[in-house]
Every structure is written in C-alpha cells, then in structure tokens.
Design a protein around this motif. Structure first.
Motif, short mmCIF file in Angstrom:
data_model
loop_
_atom_site.label_atom_id
_atom_site.label_comp_id
_atom_site.label_asym_id
_atom_site.label_seq_id
_atom_site.Cartn_x
_atom_site.Cartn_y
_atom_site.Cartn_z
N ARG A 79 26.94 5.12 -8.66
CA ARG A 79 27.18 6.72 -8.60
C ARG A 79 28.36 7.17 -7.79
O ARG A 79 29.15 8.22 -8.08
CB ARG A 79 25.91 7.35 -7.75
CG ARG A 79 24.63 7.32 -8.53
CD ARG A 79 23.55 7.77 -7.46
NE ARG A 79 23.75 9.26 -7.35
CZ ARG A 79 23.39 10.36 -7.93
NH1 ARG A 79 22.49 10.12 -8.92
NH2 ARG A 79 23.52 11.53 -7.27
N MET A 85 22.87 0.68 -7.98
CA MET A 85 23.10 2.17 -8.40
C MET A 85 23.84 2.87 -7.52
O MET A 85 24.52 3.88 -8.18
CB MET A 85 21.41 2.44 -8.60
CG MET A 85 20.68 2.24 -9.59
SD MET A 85 19.24 3.09 -9.65
CE MET A 85 18.20 2.17 -8.60
N GLU A 86 23.66 2.83 -6.52
CA GLU A 86 24.42 3.61 -5.64
C GLU A 86 26.03 3.29 -5.78
O GLU A 86 26.80 4.49 -5.78
CB GLU A 86 24.19 3.15 -4.00
CG GLU A 86 24.40 4.72 -3.26
CD GLU A 86 24.89 3.92 -1.77
OE1 GLU A 86 24.91 3.18 -1.81
OE2 GLU A 86 25.27 5.00 -1.17
N ILE A 87 26.14 2.12 -6.02
CA ILE A 87 27.77 1.80 -5.99
C ILE A 87 28.24 2.45 -7.41
O ILE A 87 29.27 3.25 -7.42
CB ILE A 87 27.87 0.35 -6.15
CG1 ILE A 87 27.97 -0.19 -4.79
CG2 ILE A 87 29.42 0.19 -6.80
CD1 ILE A 87 28.28 -1.84 -4.90
N TRP A 133 17.56 10.28 -7.54
CA TRP A 133 17.90 9.23 -8.59
C TRP A 133 17.42 7.77 -8.30
O TRP A 133 16.73 7.17 -9.06
CB TRP A 133 19.52 9.20 -8.07
CG TRP A 133 20.04 8.49 -6.90
CD1 TRP A 133 20.52 9.53 -6.00
CD2 TRP A 133 20.12 7.31 -6.50
NE1 TRP A 133 20.95 8.87 -4.77
CE2 TRP A 133 20.61 7.51 -5.18
CE3 TRP A 133 19.92 6.09 -7.07
CZ2 TRP A 133 21.18 6.28 -4.33
CZ3 TRP A 133 20.10 4.91 -6.06
CH2 TRP A 133 20.82 5.20 -4.85
N LEU A 165 22.17 1.57 2.65
CA LEU A 165 23.13 2.24 1.70
C LEU A 165 24.40 2.43 2.37
O LEU A 165 24.45 2.95 3.44
CB LEU A 165 22.73 3.26 0.67
CG LEU A 165 21.53 2.84 -0.07
CD1 LEU A 165 20.65 4.11 -0.84
CD2 LEU A 165 21.61 1.72 -1.24
N ILE A 166 25.36 2.87 1.38
CA ILE A 166 26.68 3.43 1.89
C ILE A 166 26.54 4.91 2.56
O ILE A 166 27.12 5.24 3.31
CB ILE A 166 27.61 3.32 0.79
CG1 ILE A 166 27.90 1.99 0.48
CG2 ILE A 166 29.03 3.88 1.39
CD1 ILE A 166 29.03 1.80 -0.67
N PHE A 170 23.78 15.62 -11.58
CA PHE A 170 24.28 14.47 -11.00
C PHE A 170 24.05 14.99 -9.31
O PHE A 170 23.67 13.98 -8.59
CB PHE A 170 25.62 13.95 -11.02
CG PHE A 170 26.21 12.98 -10.24
CD1 PHE A 170 27.09 13.26 -9.31
CD2 PHE A 170 25.99 11.71 -10.63
CE1 PHE A 170 27.62 12.34 -8.65
CE2 PHE A 170 26.70 10.59 -9.84
CZ PHE A 170 27.36 11.06 -8.63
#
Lengths: 242, 216
Positions: free
Chosen positions: A103, A99-101, B93, B74-75, B54
């Motif tokens: 976004r 999901m993060e990718i 999200w 996460l990144i 968003f």
C-alpha cells in the motif's frame, strides 16, 4: 522552517516471534539541538507522504519536491523488506506487513508518477522555473527529476529538428518550446480543506462588475477556489487539496 | 440534468455562456464524458473511484478474530493484540483480507443501520444543503463491506439501496450548486455543510472545462 524527518531507529531483531516485531520506533531527541529538524514517527511520515500525494494530484502545477519524505519512506520500506526476508514464511504477520508495504509503495509510486506526468507536460516551464530559482528557495525538482527533464527537453528538440525543422527554410528552423508548450493553468479551481486558520485571503473578481473581497479560512472548513489564490498556502502546508 | 448513470460514464450537462454575459452566440449545452483510461493515468486534478476506495480502506472498523496474534507493529501504527472472540479495531484493508481468509467476523459500523440511514436519506431529500454524513467515506465503505462481508451485516440490500439514494441526492445537489457557481461566475465557494465526499472533486473534475469555456 522545513521539516526534516529524522532517521528512525529500527529494532535490531527481525520477525522473531519472541522479540520485537518489525520496526520499533523511538523518537530520539535531536542530538545537535537544532531548531530546524522535526522528529516524525513513521505514522506521521506516512501521513505526510499521503498529504504530499494528494496535493500533487490536485494541484495544476508541479509542487516543491520533497526529497526527505521520499528518502525516509524508501528507507522504511527497505528496512521492513529486509526484516520480512529474514522471517519464517507463512506467518500471518508476514502477510500483513507485506500488504502494508504494498500500500505504501503504491502511494509513493503514484506520487512520483504524478510528478513525472507534470514534468513531461510542462517541461520547458519547469526547467525555466528551476533555472531562475533564487539561492535559498526550495527546488521543485529532485536531482533525478532535473536530469530527466533536461534529457526530455533535449530529446524533444532533437526529434523536432530531425522530423520537421531541418526540412524547413532556414529562417523558420527555430522553435521556442517555452512559447509553444502550454503553461500550467494556475487559474483552475481546486477543492481544499483548511488545516491552519488563515485570515484575509484576497479573492480577485471574476467579472468587471464584481469587486475583490477578502475571506477568512476557518480550520477544518472546505472551500472551492482558484489555485492561484491559495498556491502559497499549499506549499506551506496550511491547506490540503482534496 | 441527466441522472447519474450507473455504468461508469458520467454525463454532465452544463450550459455555456459567452464571457460578456449576454447571449452572444446563444447558450449551448456542453456534454462532457469522463474518459476511462487505465487506472492511475488520468489527468492530474481528478481522483479515480479506485483511489477514493484506497483512501477509504484506511478507516478503522471492528472485527472479531478467530485466531490469536500478539501486537503487530506496522509502519503506520500498531495493531492488535488479537484474541479469539474479542473485538479489535483494524483498518478496512486488513479486515477485508482477514474476512476473505475466514479468520474473522466483521461488525458493521454503528451508522450502517437501516433506521439511521433512512433518517439520513429523508433529511437529505428535505434540505437544500448537505447533511453531515456519518463518515466521509460512507459510499466506499458501504460498497466494500457489503461486497465482502454481507453475511455479517443485517438487511444488506436495504442498506445498499438507502446509501445509493442518499448518494444520488447529494450528487444532484453538488451538480446544481456547481452549475450555479459557474453561471454566476463566482470566484469562491465555501462548503458550509459538513464534508463532501472525496469523490466530489472527481465528479466535478470536468469543472475546469466550463470555466475555461467561459473565458474566466
């Protein structure tokens, strides 16, 4: 001073449950000791991508291209993708990373799309600006965008020639795209938020009765002003368009 | 001025004056409708509601998971660890996705409370200036959280109405001040009162038009 995010080291291990999870980032000290490079964590990199995206979205003209940010973001995404492929399926972590990718990929492609829209809209002026750019100045087009703009211009010229111009009387067969394509409207108003305090910004008068005056921009304040006045501040990162 | 339409078309009534400030050809009402093109292809210079949403989804919200998971790297940053029954902060999200998979319970932010919102709405109606809002994304967060997690939020309908009322009042103030900005041919305006919604520049996306008309 240009910020050049460093290549960020990733952990060797994949998505194994025991070991490190995905990308572990380390901030390595600058090995060449240069004062020009800035080390960015991935979080800061993504934030600067989003800032560039918003600035590009709201600015009436094409802004400086940021190849280093794009390169690093693509690298991060590819690295994470590779990790995900090696991981076992159905894991919750996999879907969260995925999901993060998505976004980040959306922000990146929206940014690039916005630039392409502007290149197509203002192509003669963009190419002219690039041609007349001084040696040390940063480029507003990446090499791929430059190739695209040139091709677009050549195609437009060929199209106009074949569809209309060659049927015109000989002395009317030239058209100056630079004159006929509208220029970006640098006088349009933009909203901005101040990131670094600025003093004595000159605001020009709108009507003949008004006089010019200077304003100070406090950090964190929001303003509505013509883009032309604050264009250099956007380029330097002192303000953020909203 | 026309009130904000709920359907998605935004009508903004603005008066157009000729550049020399005199009546000239007389004042004319200019109506502009925001086109709804496919997402992402609007002219540069505006932000679509979906894009504002968003950005709002990056805000942090507290959830109570019913699963366990160790830290996720996460990144954009680290999250977790997740332990059943223990509250943890995650971006919206992720919270919405977990809620849809029935893996967590959402805890509404502390400003999403009927009394607080009533106070804010009343203050907004009283004052001429903008009241500082508890979050720059209050509208988007309300919509998201009430759509997906209304069972976790007490008095959801009242909250929805209160936030919508506050939004309407603020948008009306924004239009009024923009209108006077254009009429008086100002060159610069400072938003003195707290932060505007992200969507502000989109609502005023037609802003470029009256200035061009007036020949500024």
């Amino acid at each position: 001073m240009r910020a050049r995010p460093r290549r960020l080291a990733g952990s060797g291990g994949g998505m194994a449950a025991a070991g490190g999870e995905g990308m572990r980032t380390e901030q390595e000290p600058d090995s060449d000791g240069g004062s020009e490079e800035l080390v960015l964590t991935p979080a800061q990199l993504i934030r600067s991508l989003e800032q560039a995206w918003l600035n590009e979205k709201f600015a009436p003209e094409l802004l400086e291209s940021k190849p280093e940010i794009i390169e690093c973001v693509v690298e991060q995404l590819d690295h994470m993708d590779a990790n995900l492929k090696r991981a076992k399926k159905g894991d919750l972590k996999v879907s969260v990373h995925h999901m993060e990718i998505e976004r980040i990929r959306y922000v990146l492609s929206s940014y690039l799309r916005c630039r392409l829209v502007k290149i197509e809209k203002f192509f003669p002026h963009v190419l002219e600006k690039e041609k007349s750019r001084a040696e040390g100045e940063p480029s507003i087009l990446s090499p791929e965008e430059f190739a695209f703009a040139k091709e677009y211009m050549a195609n437009t010229e060929t199209y106009l020639k074949n569809v209309a111009l060659k049927h015109m009387p000989p002395n009317l067969q030239k058209v100056s795209l630079l004159k006929s394509v509208p220029k970006p409207n640098l006088d349009s108003f933009v909203f901005l938020r101040v990131l670094e305090r600025q003093e004595n910004i000159l605001v020009e008068p709108e009507t003949d009765e008004q006089r010019e005056y200077t304003i100070d921009l406090e950090e964190g304040s929001q303003h509505l002003i013509r883009y032309k006045t604050i264009a250099p501040l956007v380029a330097s990162g002192a303000v953020q368009l909203i | 001025m026309d009130p904000a339409a709920g359907s998605g078309a935004l009508w903004v009534g603005l008066r157009r004056r000729s550049a020399n400030g005199e009546g000239g050809r007389g004042t004319r009402r200019v109506r502009v409708r925001c086109r709804r093109g496919p997402p992402g292809c609007r002219a540069p210079g505006t932000m679509e509601p979906a894009e504002a949403e968003f950005l709002a989804e990056k805000e942090l919200v507290t959830i109570v998971p019913n699963f366990s998971l160790d830290r996720i790297h996460l990144i954009g940053g680290d999250l977790g660890p997740f332990n059943p029954g223990l509250p943890v902060e995650v971006p919206v999200w992720l919270a919405i996705n977990l809620k849809q998979r029935q893996k967590c319970r959402l805890i509404p932010p502390e400003w999403m409370d009927v009394e607080k919102l009533e106070e804010i709405r009343d203050q907004e109606r009283k004052e001429d200036t903008f009241t500082p809002m508890p979050s720059p994304y209050y509208m988007e967060l309300t919509k998201l959280l009430l759509n997906y997690a209304s069972d976790n939020i007490p008095k959801a309908d009242e909250i929805r109405t209160l936030v919508k009322d506050t939004w309407d009042t603020r948008i009306a103030k924004l239009r009024l001040s923009a209108d006077s900005f254009v009429k008086q041919q100002e060159a610069h305006a400072k938003v003195r009162w707290g932060r505007l919604e992200r969507f502000a520049s989109s609502v005023l996306g037609v802003f470029q038009m009256p200035c061009d008309c007036v020949g500024l």
